[in-house]
Design a protein around this motif. Structure first.
Motif, PDB file in Angstrom:
ATOM      1  N   LYS A 115       4.165   9.064   5.735  1.00 20.61           N
ATOM      2  CA  LYS A 115       5.578   9.332   5.422  1.00 20.61           C
ATOM      3  C   LYS A 115       6.492   8.315   6.099  1.00 20.61           C
ATOM      4  N   HIS A 116       6.093   7.060   6.062  1.00 23.53           N
ATOM      5  CA  HIS A 116       6.871   6.027   6.727  1.00 23.53           C
ATOM      6  C   HIS A 116       8.265   5.861   6.130  1.00 23.53           C
ATOM      7  N   VAL A 117       8.398   6.057   4.812  1.00 25.99           N
ATOM      8  CA  VAL A 117       9.726   5.908   4.224  1.00 25.99           C
ATOM      9  C   VAL A 117      10.639   7.039   4.665  1.00 25.99           C
ATOM     10  N   ASN A 118      10.093   8.254   4.804  1.00 31.49           N
ATOM     11  CA  ASN A 118      10.893   9.373   5.311  1.00 31.49           C
ATOM     12  C   ASN A 118      11.366   9.089   6.728  1.00 31.49           C
ATOM     13  N   GLU A 119      10.458   8.554   7.526  1.00 37.26           N
ATOM     14  CA  GLU A 119      10.795   8.259   8.913  1.00 37.26           C
ATOM     15  C   GLU A 119      11.843   7.155   8.989  1.00 37.26           C
ATOM     16  N   ARG A 120      11.691   6.162   8.115  1.00 38.33           N
ATOM     17  CA  ARG A 120      12.659   5.069   8.097  1.00 38.33           C
ATOM     18  C   ARG A 120      14.049   5.580   7.726  1.00 38.33           C
ATOM     19  N   LEU A 121      14.135   6.435   6.718  1.00 37.41           N
ATOM     20  CA  LEU A 121      15.412   6.999   6.307  1.00 37.41           C
ATOM     21  C   LEU A 121      16.005   7.852   7.429  1.00 37.41           C
ATOM     22  N   SER A 122      15.151   8.588   8.127  1.00 38.91           N
ATOM     23  CA  SER A 122      15.612   9.415   9.241  1.00 38.91           C
ATOM     24  C   SER A 122      16.164   8.550  10.370  1.00 38.91           C
ATOM     25  N   GLN A 123      15.478   7.435  10.647  1.00 44.70           N
ATOM     26  CA  GLN A 123      15.952   6.513  11.685  1.00 44.70           C
ATOM     27  C   GLN A 123      17.290   5.891  11.294  1.00 44.70           C
ATOM     28  N   ASP A 124      17.433   5.545  10.009  1.00 41.29           N
ATOM     29  CA  ASP A 124      18.695   4.979   9.538  1.00 41.29           C
ATOM     30  C   ASP A 124      19.842   5.965   9.732  1.00 41.29           C
ATOM     31  N   MET A 125      19.543   7.229   9.485  1.00 39.67           N
ATOM     32  CA  MET A 125      20.562   8.258   9.680  1.00 39.67           C
ATOM     33  C   MET A 125      21.001   8.306  11.130  1.00 39.67           C
ATOM     34  N   GLY A 169       5.690  -1.645  13.954  1.00 38.78           N
ATOM     35  CA  GLY A 169       4.897  -0.499  14.398  1.00 38.78           C
ATOM     36  C   GLY A 169       4.290   0.259  13.234  1.00 38.78           C
ATOM     37  N   LYS A 170       5.077   0.447  12.183  1.00 40.53           N
ATOM     38  CA  LYS A 170       4.581   1.176  11.017  1.00 40.53           C
ATOM     39  C   LYS A 170       3.555   0.350  10.251  1.00 40.53           C
ATOM     40  N   GLU A 171       3.736  -0.967  10.211  1.00 36.77           N
ATOM     41  CA  GLU A 171       2.754  -1.815   9.545  1.00 36.77           C
ATOM     42  C   GLU A 171       1.410  -1.760  10.277  1.00 36.77           C
ATOM     43  N   LYS A 172       1.446  -1.792  11.601  1.00 40.33           N
ATOM     44  CA  LYS A 172       0.201  -1.699  12.375  1.00 40.33           C
ATOM     45  C   LYS A 172      -0.445  -0.323  12.195  1.00 40.33           C
ATOM     46  N   GLU A 173       0.387   0.712  12.119  1.00 40.48           N
ATOM     47  CA  GLU A 173      -0.152   2.053  11.920  1.00 40.48           C
ATOM     48  C   GLU A 173      -0.803   2.157  10.540  1.00 40.48           C
ATOM     49  N   ALA A 174      -0.189   1.539   9.528  1.00 30.15           N
ATOM     50  CA  ALA A 174      -0.781   1.546   8.191  1.00 30.15           C
ATOM     51  C   ALA A 174      -2.099   0.775   8.173  1.00 30.15           C
ATOM     52  N   ASP A 175      -2.178  -0.314   8.950  1.00 30.02           N
ATOM     53  CA  ASP A 175      -3.451  -1.033   9.083  1.00 30.02           C
ATOM     54  C   ASP A 175      -4.526  -0.114   9.648  1.00 30.02           C
ATOM     55  N   HIS A 176      -4.170   0.654  10.672  1.00 29.06           N
ATOM     56  CA  HIS A 176      -5.100   1.563  11.339  1.00 29.06           C
ATOM     57  C   HIS A 176      -5.577   2.644  10.373  1.00 29.06           C
ATOM     58  N   GLN A 236       3.226 -15.229  -8.627  1.00 28.26           N
ATOM     59  CA  GLN A 236       3.772 -15.868  -7.437  1.00 28.26           C
ATOM     60  C   GLN A 236       3.900 -14.905  -6.258  1.00 28.26           C
ATOM     61  N   GLN A 237       3.800 -13.619  -6.528  1.00 32.76           N
ATOM     62  CA  GLN A 237       3.976 -12.631  -5.459  1.00 32.76           C
ATOM     63  C   GLN A 237       2.630 -12.141  -4.949  1.00 32.76           C
ATOM     64  N   ILE A 238       2.356 -12.409  -3.688  1.00 29.93           N
ATOM     65  CA  ILE A 238       1.147 -11.891  -3.040  1.00 29.93           C
ATOM     66  C   ILE A 238       1.572 -10.631  -2.298  1.00 29.93           C
ATOM     67  N   ASN A 239       1.583  -9.521  -3.028  1.00 27.59           N
ATOM     68  CA  ASN A 239       2.165  -8.324  -2.434  1.00 27.59           C
ATOM     69  C   ASN A 239       1.692  -7.081  -3.180  1.00 27.59           C
ATOM     70  N   ALA A 240       1.863  -5.941  -2.519  1.00 29.18           N
ATOM     71  CA  ALA A 240       1.608  -4.631  -3.104  1.00 29.18           C
ATOM     72  C   ALA A 240       2.502  -3.644  -2.376  1.00 29.18           C
ATOM     73  N   PHE A 241       2.695  -2.486  -2.958  1.00 31.18           N
ATOM     74  CA  PHE A 241       3.522  -1.472  -2.312  1.00 31.18           C
ATOM     75  C   PHE A 241       3.083  -0.100  -2.800  1.00 31.18           C
ATOM     76  N   ILE A 243      -1.532   3.051   0.669  1.00 39.15           N
ATOM     77  CA  ILE A 243      -1.688   4.509   0.622  1.00 39.15           C
ATOM     78  C   ILE A 243      -1.381   5.116   1.992  1.00 39.15           C
ATOM     79  N   ALA A 244      -1.752   4.392   3.044  1.00 39.30           N
ATOM     80  CA  ALA A 244      -1.494   4.871   4.407  1.00 39.30           C
ATOM     81  C   ALA A 244      -0.005   5.025   4.662  1.00 39.30           C
ATOM     82  N   HIS A 245       0.818   4.111   4.141  1.00 35.52           N
ATOM     83  CA  HIS A 245       2.271   4.232   4.294  1.00 35.52           C
ATOM     84  C   HIS A 245       2.760   5.565   3.722  1.00 35.52           C
ATOM     85  N   VAL A 246       2.193   5.952   2.576  1.00 40.90           N
ATOM     86  CA  VAL A 246       2.593   7.203   1.937  1.00 40.90           C
ATOM     87  C   VAL A 246       2.119   8.394   2.760  1.00 40.90           C
ATOM     88  N   ALA A 247       0.855   8.366   3.184  1.00 38.99           N
ATOM     89  CA  ALA A 247       0.300   9.471   3.964  1.00 38.99           C
ATOM     90  C   ALA A 247       1.054   9.678   5.273  1.00 38.99           C
TER      91      ALA A 247
END
Length: 279
Positions: A144-154, A198-205, A102-107, A138-142
Motif C-alpha cells: 500500500k505504498h501509494v496509500n502511505e504516500r498520499l497519507s504523508q502528503d496530507m 525507502g519504499k523502493e528498497k522495501e518493494a525490492d525486498h 524507449q521506456q524501460i519501466n513498469a508500474f 506487485i510488492a508496491h501494491v501489497a
C-alpha cells in the motif's frame, strides 16, 4: 487555480488531527517486512481512482501488438499474483504491455492494475528476470505504498488535503485524481516523484520473496539491476542521494543480503526450473 493558503492555526490543527489519526486506526503492517505503516486514506477510493487512471492510460497509450509478449507478461503476472493473494485478496489483477520501446519501466496501481512498457524487455533476458520486475511492482501494491504516500502528503501539507476532503473515506471524489497520479510518479506534472528510496528498497525486498515463492529464481533479480545499470550508461542521472530510487549498488547489496532466505523459499517452492531465454 491555486488552492488557498492555510493559516498557521489551521495548519497546526491539521497536523494535530493527522497525529491523532496516526495513533488511532490508520496503522497497518506491511507484508513480508512487517514494518508498521500509516494509511489515512480510503482503500476503496484509492482503488477506484487507480482503476480510472489505468483505463485512461490504456486509451491514451497504444498497447503492444506483440501477442507473445502480452501473454508472457500476463502468465508471469498471474503466477506472482497467486502468491500475493493473501496480502492483496481483493485485487482484480490485469497485466498489459504498452507499445513504448524507449521506456524501460513498469508500474502497478492499487486494485491490481499492472503496466509494462515494451522497452523493459531490453533488460529482462529471461522469465525469471521479468518476474523480478513484476514482483517488485506487485510488492508496491501489497505494501500500500501509494496509500502511505498520499497519507504523508496530507501530513506534510499540514492537513490541507485533509481539510479539502480526503478525510471523507467514502467515494473516490475525496481524493484528487492528480494527487493519485503524482503519487505513482505517472503524472506529467513536475510534482510527480513516485515512491521514495525507502519504499523502493522495501518493494525490492518483498518482490524478491514473492518471486521465490512463485518458483522464479531469485538469483536473477540482481542481474536485472546490473542490466539496468548498463542500459543507463551514458545517461544523465541524479546522484544517489537526490534520486527517489536507491543507487544500483545499494539495491544489489540488499538483494544479496536477502538471497539466502529467498533461495531457501525458492527451493521449497516445488516449481524450480531453468530460466527460459528470450529468442
Amino acid at each position: 487555480m491555486h488552492a488557498p493558503r492555510l493559516s498557521p492555526a489551521l495548519r497546526l490543527a491539521g497536523l494535530a488531527l493527522c497525529g491523532v489519526l496516526l495513533v488511532s486506526s490508520g496503522c497497518y503492517q506491511v507484508p513480508v517486512t512487517g514494518r508498521a505503516a500509516v494509511n489515512m486514506v480510503s482503500d476503496e477510493a484509492v482503488v477506484k481512482m487507480s482503476q480510472t487512471a489505468f483505463a485512461d492510460l490504456k486509451k491514451r497509450t497504444p498497447l503492444s501488438r506483440n501477442q507473445a509478449d502480452q501473454a508472457r507478461v500476463r502468465q508471469i503476472g498471474e503466477r506472482l499474483a497467486k502468491v500475493a493473494f493473501w496480502d492483496v485478496p481483493a485485487a482484480d489483477w490485469e497485466f498489459v504491455v504498452f507499445d513504448s520501446p524507449q521506456q524501460i519501466n513498469a508500474f502497478a496501481m492499487a486494485g491490481g492494475k499492472v503496466g509494462v512498457y515494451s522497452g523493459l524487455f531490453q533488460i529482462c533476458h529471461n522469465d525469471d528476470q521479468l518476474a523480478s520486475v513484476l514482483a517488485h511492482e506487485i510488492a508496491h501494491v501489497a505494501a500500500k505504498h501509494v496509500n502511505e504516500r498520499l497519507s504523508q502528503d496530507m501530513a506534510i501539507q499540514g492537513g490541507g488535503l485533509l481539510v479539502g476532503g480526503v478525510m471523507s473515506t467514502t467515494g473516490a471524489g475525496a481524493i484528487p485524481a492528480n494527487a493519485v497520479l503524482n503519487a505513482y510518479g505517472l503524472s506529467s506534472s513536475i510534482t510527480a516523484t513516485g515512491f521514495d528510496r525507502g519504499k523502493e528498497k522495501e518493494a525490492d525486498h518483498i518482490g524478491l520473496i514473492y518471486m521465490a515463492r512463485a518458483g522464479y529464481n531469485p538469483e536473477e533479480a540482481p542481474k536485472v539491476i546490473e542490466n539496468l545499470e548498463q542500459a543507463s550508461a551514458g545517461r544523465v542521472t541524479p546522484p544517489a542521494f537526490l534520486s527517489t530510487h536507491p543507487s544500483y549498488p545499494e539495491r544489489i547489496l540488499q538483494l544479496l543480503d536477502l538471497m539466502p532466505q529467498a533461495l531457501e523459499i525458492y527451493q521449497r517452492s516445488g516449481q524450480t526450473r531453468a530460466p527460459q531465454l528470450v529468442k
